[in-house]
Scaffold this motif. Structure first.
Motif, PDB file in Angstrom:
ATOM      1  N   SER A 102       0.840  -1.210   0.000  1.00 19.40           N
ATOM      2  CA  SER A 102       0.000   0.000   0.000  1.00 19.40           C
ATOM      3  C   SER A 102       0.866   1.248   0.000  1.00 19.40           C
ATOM      4  O   SER A 102       2.010   1.228   0.471  1.00 19.40           O
ATOM      5  N   MET A 103       0.299   2.337  -0.533  1.00 28.60           N
ATOM      6  CA  MET A 103       1.016   3.608  -0.553  1.00 28.60           C
ATOM      7  C   MET A 103       0.020   4.744  -0.720  1.00 28.60           C
ATOM      8  O   MET A 103      -1.023   4.592  -1.369  1.00 28.60           O
ATOM      9  N   ILE A 104       0.331   5.875  -0.098  1.00 30.88           N
ATOM     10  CA  ILE A 104      -0.479   7.072  -0.290  1.00 30.88           C
ATOM     11  C   ILE A 104      -0.099   7.710  -1.620  1.00 30.88           C
ATOM     12  O   ILE A 104       1.078   7.900  -1.915  1.00 30.88           O
ATOM     13  N   ILE A 105      -1.101   8.017  -2.433  1.00 35.88           N
ATOM     14  CA  ILE A 105      -0.853   8.584  -3.760  1.00 35.88           C
ATOM     15  C   ILE A 105      -0.514  10.074  -3.624  1.00 35.88           C
ATOM     16  O   ILE A 105      -1.327  10.856  -3.115  1.00 35.88           O
ATOM     17  N   PRO A 106       0.663  10.475  -4.080  1.00 36.65           N
ATOM     18  CA  PRO A 106       1.038  11.892  -3.983  1.00 36.65           C
ATOM     19  C   PRO A 106       0.472  12.713  -5.144  1.00 36.65           C
ATOM     20  O   PRO A 106       0.057  12.153  -6.165  1.00 36.65           O
ATOM     21  N   GLU A 107       0.500  14.002  -4.978  1.00 32.05           N
ATOM     22  CA  GLU A 107       0.030  14.891  -6.043  1.00 32.05           C
ATOM     23  C   GLU A 107       1.118  15.122  -7.077  1.00 32.05           C
ATOM     24  O   GLU A 107       0.849  15.282  -8.261  1.00 32.05           O
ATOM     25  N   LYS A 108       2.364  15.129  -6.612  1.00 37.67           N
ATOM     26  CA  LYS A 108       3.499  15.366  -7.507  1.00 37.67           C
ATOM     27  C   LYS A 108       4.567  14.313  -7.275  1.00 37.67           C
ATOM     28  O   LYS A 108       4.666  13.726  -6.201  1.00 37.67           O
ATOM     29  N   GLU A 109       5.358  14.117  -8.290  1.00 37.21           N
ATOM     30  CA  GLU A 109       6.491  13.201  -8.203  1.00 37.21           C
ATOM     31  C   GLU A 109       7.569  13.811  -7.308  1.00 37.21           C
ATOM     32  O   GLU A 109       7.877  14.998  -7.415  1.00 37.21           O
ATOM     33  N   THR A 110       8.153  12.988  -6.426  1.00 40.43           N
ATOM     34  CA  THR A 110       9.264  13.453  -5.594  1.00 40.43           C
ATOM     35  C   THR A 110      10.567  12.848  -6.096  1.00 40.43           C
ATOM     36  O   THR A 110      10.577  11.740  -6.654  1.00 40.43           O
ATOM     37  N   LEU A 111      11.656  13.544  -5.902  1.00 42.14           N
ATOM     38  CA  LEU A 111      12.956  13.085  -6.389  1.00 42.14           C
ATOM     39  C   LEU A 111      13.332  11.752  -5.760  1.00 42.14           C
ATOM     40  O   LEU A 111      13.803  10.845  -6.447  1.00 42.14           O
ATOM     41  N   LEU A 112      13.130  11.611  -4.450  1.00 40.53           N
ATOM     42  CA  LEU A 112      13.503  10.376  -3.757  1.00 40.53           C
ATOM     43  C   LEU A 112      12.715   9.187  -4.291  1.00 40.53           C
ATOM     44  O   LEU A 112      13.272   8.108  -4.515  1.00 40.53           O
ATOM     45  N   ASN A 113      11.429   9.386  -4.523  1.00 39.03           N
ATOM     46  CA  ASN A 113      10.598   8.301  -5.046  1.00 39.03           C
ATOM     47  C   ASN A 113      11.018   7.920  -6.462  1.00 39.03           C
ATOM     48  O   ASN A 113      11.042   6.744  -6.825  1.00 39.03           O
ATOM     49  N   THR A 114      11.369   8.932  -7.257  1.00 40.74           N
ATOM     50  CA  THR A 114      11.845   8.672  -8.623  1.00 40.74           C
ATOM     51  C   THR A 114      13.109   7.828  -8.608  1.00 40.74           C
ATOM     52  O   THR A 114      13.230   6.845  -9.356  1.00 40.74           O
ATOM     53  N   ILE A 115      14.055   8.212  -7.769  1.00 43.38           N
ATOM     54  CA  ILE A 115      15.330   7.485  -7.684  1.00 43.38           C
ATOM     55  C   ILE A 115      15.099   6.029  -7.308  1.00 43.38           C
ATOM     56  O   ILE A 115      15.615   5.107  -7.956  1.00 43.38           O
ATOM     57  N   LYS A 116      14.305   5.806  -6.265  1.00 46.92           N
ATOM     58  CA  LYS A 116      14.057   4.439  -5.796  1.00 46.92           C
ATOM     59  C   LYS A 116      13.341   3.612  -6.850  1.00 46.92           C
ATOM     60  O   LYS A 116      13.736   2.473  -7.149  1.00 46.92           O
ATOM     61  N   THR A 117      12.284   4.172  -7.431  1.00 49.22           N
ATOM     62  CA  THR A 117      11.471   3.426  -8.395  1.00 49.22           C
ATOM     63  C   THR A 117      12.263   3.037  -9.631  1.00 49.22           C
ATOM     64  O   THR A 117      12.264   1.871 -10.053  1.00 49.22           O
ATOM     65  N   TYR A 118      12.959   3.981 -10.223  1.00 49.80           N
ATOM     66  CA  TYR A 118      13.648   3.702 -11.485  1.00 49.80           C
ATOM     67  C   TYR A 118      14.944   2.917 -11.288  1.00 49.80           C
ATOM     68  O   TYR A 118      15.381   2.208 -12.199  1.00 49.80           O
ATOM     69  N   LEU A 119      15.537   3.014 -10.114  1.00 52.96           N
ATOM     70  CA  LEU A 119      16.701   2.172  -9.807  1.00 52.96           C
ATOM     71  C   LEU A 119      16.275   0.705  -9.754  1.00 52.96           C
ATOM     72  O   LEU A 119      16.941  -0.173 -10.328  1.00 52.96           O
ATOM     73  N   ILE A 120      15.161   0.439  -9.087  1.00 52.77           N
ATOM     74  CA  ILE A 120      14.636  -0.927  -9.011  1.00 52.77           C
ATOM     75  C   ILE A 120      14.236  -1.429 -10.392  1.00 52.77           C
ATOM     76  O   ILE A 120      14.535  -2.564 -10.778  1.00 52.77           O
ATOM     77  N   LEU A 121      13.552  -0.577 -11.163  1.00 51.26           N
ATOM     78  CA  LEU A 121      13.111  -0.971 -12.499  1.00 51.26           C
ATOM     79  C   LEU A 121      14.287  -1.339 -13.398  1.00 51.26           C
ATOM     80  O   LEU A 121      14.244  -2.326 -14.136  1.00 51.26           O
ATOM     81  N   GLY A 122      15.347  -0.533 -13.367  1.00 44.60           N
ATOM     82  CA  GLY A 122      16.508  -0.810 -14.201  1.00 44.60           C
ATOM     83  C   GLY A 122      17.190  -2.113 -13.819  1.00 44.60           C
ATOM     84  O   GLY A 122      17.560  -2.924 -14.684  1.00 44.60           O
ATOM     85  N   THR A 123      17.332  -2.343 -12.513  1.00 44.25           N
ATOM     86  CA  THR A 123      17.974  -3.573 -12.039  1.00 44.25           C
ATOM     87  C   THR A 123      17.151  -4.797 -12.418  1.00 44.25           C
ATOM     88  O   THR A 123      17.687  -5.800 -12.907  1.00 44.25           O
TER      89      THR A 123
END
Length: 327
Positions: free
Chosen positions: A126-147
């Motif tokens: 589960s996660m709370i849906i944010p209104e805007k993208e945050t830098l920390l969330n971007t880093i974590k999400t796309y790092l996992i996706l690439g790996t």
């Protein structure tokens, strides 16, 4: 090296004929102040489909738009959710995710052009849906996706394995892998940003062809013959690396890049790919060392079995991908 070939090929052969478990993908597109179209793509394993589904806040009504659409490797569900309350700030849950090994990527597009990407996992459903993208969330999400993309991409791993087999010596190997990394980083970045592009199906077919080419060159190498690929493998790694970059970009394009943090998303997806690649290479070298220390005796002719196997699997992929042009 011969012993390593026999061991690692057994693992990759098994994996290459099985279905890859890709992340589930939940796309939410806002089409009015109170309405969102939802597309839920669940990876299938043979005829089995994991029992996972998105659950929205109770103030949303859910309308099924059409019957599930079965496509190769996945099932797609279509919904429409409606509420007078905003999606932002509500909780999104993937029910049943904790009983799987699957990650779920959530992509949300708002009417104002903002785009948010979230990653839910078996230990965080589960996660709370944010209104805007945050830098920390971007880093974590796309790092996992690439790996995950490189570690689940058996064709890319077979190509890297073939490079390892045709490149004796640590310095030569570093040079070759570096050339491959630089090349696919260039085309991944340029393609993801929209500067260049190639259609996906032909790219995937030629990636399979690149593995066949290397398998043939490995046989020539074992016979004591010479060629550009044998004497200067970094040249071949760079040339085909440009092509593999388009393959990586295809996966990234299907996910999309958050508009407010595009540089970070692209950078860390690329870093994730490199981390996965390094993990595979280090694991392969460790297995070589362990098998050498074990002193397992394997006949010389056995070293050709994995090479022909790699070529056969890649040939199957090539035919399958060419046929898909007209599917």
């Amino acid at each position: 090296m011969k012993k390593f070939l026999f061991f690692i090929f057994t693992i990759i052969t098994f994996n290459s004929w099985s279905h890859e478990i890709r992340p589930a993908f939940l796309q939410i597109i806002q089409n009015s102040d109170s309405s969102y179209d939802v597309f839920w793509k669940v990876p299938s394993l043979g005829d089995g489909v994991p029992k996972i589904s998105p659950v929205f806040a109770p103030f949303f009504s859910v309308e099924v738009l059409e019957q599930p659409n079965q496509i190769p490797g996945s099932v797609i569900y279509s919904y429409r959710i409606n509420s007078n309350k905003p999606l932002q700030g509500s909780i999104i849950t993937i029910e049943g995710l904790n009983k799987t090994l699957i990650d779920a990527l959530v992509s949300i597009s708002y009417l104002n052009g903002e785009k948010v990407t979230l990653m839910l996992q078996p230990d965080k459903t589960s996660m709370i849906i944010p209104e805007k993208e945050t830098l920390l969330n971007t880093i974590k999400t796309y790092l996992i996706l690439g790996t995950e993309h490189i570690l689940l991409g058996v064709d890319h791993l077979l190509f890297v394995l073939a490079l390892l087999l045709i490149t004796p010596g640590f310095r030569k190997l570093i040079k070759t892998i570096t050339a491959f990394t630089i090349a696919h980083s260039i085309t991944l970045s340029l393609s993801a940003l929209g500067f260049v592009g190639l259609p996906g199906p032909p790219v995937e077919a030629v990636i399979a062809l690149s593995i066949i080419f290397l398998a043939y060159e490995i046989i020539k190498y074992y016979r004591g013959e010479e060629s550009i690929a044998i004497n200067h493998p970094w040249i071949i790694a760079f040339a085909f690396g440009l092509l593999h970059g388009f393959g990586f970009a295809g996966a990234l394009t299907s996910i999309g890049l958050p508009q407010t943090t595009i540089p970070a998303a692209l950078l860390f997806f690329n870093i994730g790919v490199e981390l996965g690649q390094i993990l595979f290479i280090v694991s392969a070298i460790a297995i070589i060392w362990l098998i050498k220390k074990s002193k397992i005796s394997i006949p010389d002719w056995v070293k050709l079995v994995p090479v022909y196997g790699i070529g056969s699997i890649a040939s199957f992929w090539l035919i399958e991908r060419i046929v898909s042009f007209w599917a």
